[in-house]
Motif scaffolding. Structure first.
Motif, PDB file in Angstrom:
ATOM      1  N   GLY A  16       0.792  -1.226   0.000  1.00 13.19           N
ATOM      2  CA  GLY A  16       0.000   0.000   0.000  1.00 13.19           C
ATOM      3  C   GLY A  16       0.820   1.268   0.000  1.00 13.19           C
ATOM      4  N   ILE A  17       2.075   1.174  -0.438  1.00 14.25           N
ATOM      5  CA  ILE A  17       2.967   2.336  -0.483  1.00 14.25           C
ATOM      6  C   ILE A  17       3.080   2.777  -1.942  1.00 14.25           C
ATOM      7  CG2 ILE A  17       5.304   3.170  -0.042  1.00 14.25           C
ATOM      8  CD1 ILE A  17       5.436   0.985   2.199  1.00 14.25           C
ATOM      9  N   GLU A  18       2.729   4.020  -2.189  1.00 14.99           N
ATOM     10  CA  GLU A  18       2.798   4.546  -3.548  1.00 14.99           C
ATOM     11  C   GLU A  18       4.248   4.572  -4.036  1.00 14.99           C
ATOM     12  OE1 GLU A  18       1.829   8.567  -6.174  1.00 14.99           O
ATOM     13  OE2 GLU A  18       1.814   8.685  -3.987  1.00 14.99           O
ATOM     14  N   VAL A  19       4.441   4.237  -5.291  1.00 15.73           N
ATOM     15  CA  VAL A  19       5.744   4.358  -5.945  1.00 15.73           C
ATOM     16  C   VAL A  19       5.576   5.480  -6.964  1.00 15.73           C
ATOM     17  CG1 VAL A  19       7.521   3.175  -7.284  1.00 15.73           C
ATOM     18  CG2 VAL A  19       6.243   1.917  -5.532  1.00 15.73           C
ATOM     19  N   ARG A  20       6.048   6.645  -6.600  1.00 17.32           N
ATOM     20  CA  ARG A  20       5.723   7.878  -7.307  1.00 17.32           C
ATOM     21  C   ARG A  20       6.068   7.872  -8.786  1.00 17.32           C
ATOM     22  NH1 ARG A  20       5.157  12.153  -4.479  1.00 17.32           N
ATOM     23  NH2 ARG A  20       3.760  10.708  -3.444  1.00 17.32           N
ATOM     24  N   VAL A  26       6.974   7.916 -15.199  1.00 20.88           N
ATOM     25  CA  VAL A  26       8.336   8.274 -15.594  1.00 20.88           C
ATOM     26  C   VAL A  26       9.315   7.238 -15.043  1.00 20.88           C
ATOM     27  CG1 VAL A  26       7.807  10.744 -15.719  1.00 20.88           C
ATOM     28  CG2 VAL A  26       8.677   9.786 -13.580  1.00 20.88           C
ATOM     29  N   ASN A  27      10.579   7.374 -15.402  1.00 19.56           N
ATOM     30  CA  ASN A  27      11.619   6.493 -14.876  1.00 19.56           C
ATOM     31  C   ASN A  27      12.006   6.927 -13.468  1.00 19.56           C
ATOM     32  OD1 ASN A  27      11.931   4.868 -17.198  1.00 19.56           O
ATOM     33  ND2 ASN A  27      13.127   6.484 -18.156  1.00 19.56           N
ATOM     34  N   VAL A  28      12.421   5.970 -12.659  1.00 19.96           N
ATOM     35  CA  VAL A  28      12.839   6.263 -11.291  1.00 19.96           C
ATOM     36  C   VAL A  28      14.021   7.236 -11.306  1.00 19.96           C
ATOM     37  CG1 VAL A  28      14.416   4.277 -11.123  1.00 19.96           C
ATOM     38  CG2 VAL A  28      13.399   5.216  -9.044  1.00 19.96           C
TER      39      VAL A  28
END
Length: 150
Positions: A16-20, A26-28
């Motif tokens: 449940g943690i967003e990965v922005r 976009v790329n990390v």
């Protein structure tokens, strides 16, 4: 074989943690650091880290979830002040794309699979064969199989 953060990110999303960067398409963002690597022969250089902004209230969970995968990326190496890693400006990554950091979020940094390429470039070797970004080895190993030290 060089690792990638896809396993790490799947676990964060499952918790449940967003990965922005995924949310923003976009790329990390990845940054060169001032953290020296242990040299090996002609190879030397500094670590590269990837960053994901995490709400302060979820940082402990992000650490717990990723620490359970030490054979992939493991726990973050740093939370908070990027200057202590030699990173001057989070809005200008060395690789990848910048992402939005919202109020109440902390930058969380994990070791990055771009580190070997960075070491190769810093070492100025005459010939190196490596993978192209986005073209990685795919296996049938499940994230569940990557947890723990076994």
């Amino acid at each position: 074989m060089i690792g990638c953060s896809f396993s790490l990110e799947a676990e964060l999303l499952a918790a449940g943690i967003e990965v922005r960067h995924i949310t923003e398409g976009v790329n990390v963002p990845m940054y060169n650091t001032n953290l020296p690597l242990q040299g090996a022969g002609a190879l030397h250089g500094n670590m590269v880290v990837s960053m994901r902004p995490i709400p302060a209230s979820q940082v402990a969970k992000a650490v717990e979830v990723t620490a359970a995968m030490p054979r992939v990326h493991g726990a973050p190496i740093h939370v908070g002040n990027p200057a202590s890693l030699g990173i001057k400006d989070l809005s200008h990554p060395d690789y990848g794309d910048p992402v939005t950091i919202k109020d109440g979020e902390l930058p969380v940094f994990w070791p990055c699979g771009v580190t070997p390429q960075n070491a190769i470039m810093q070492s100025k070797l005459p010939l190196v064969i490596t993978h192209a970004p986005g073209h990685m080895l795919i296996t049938d190993v499940l994230n569940a199989d990557l947890k723990g030290n076994g």
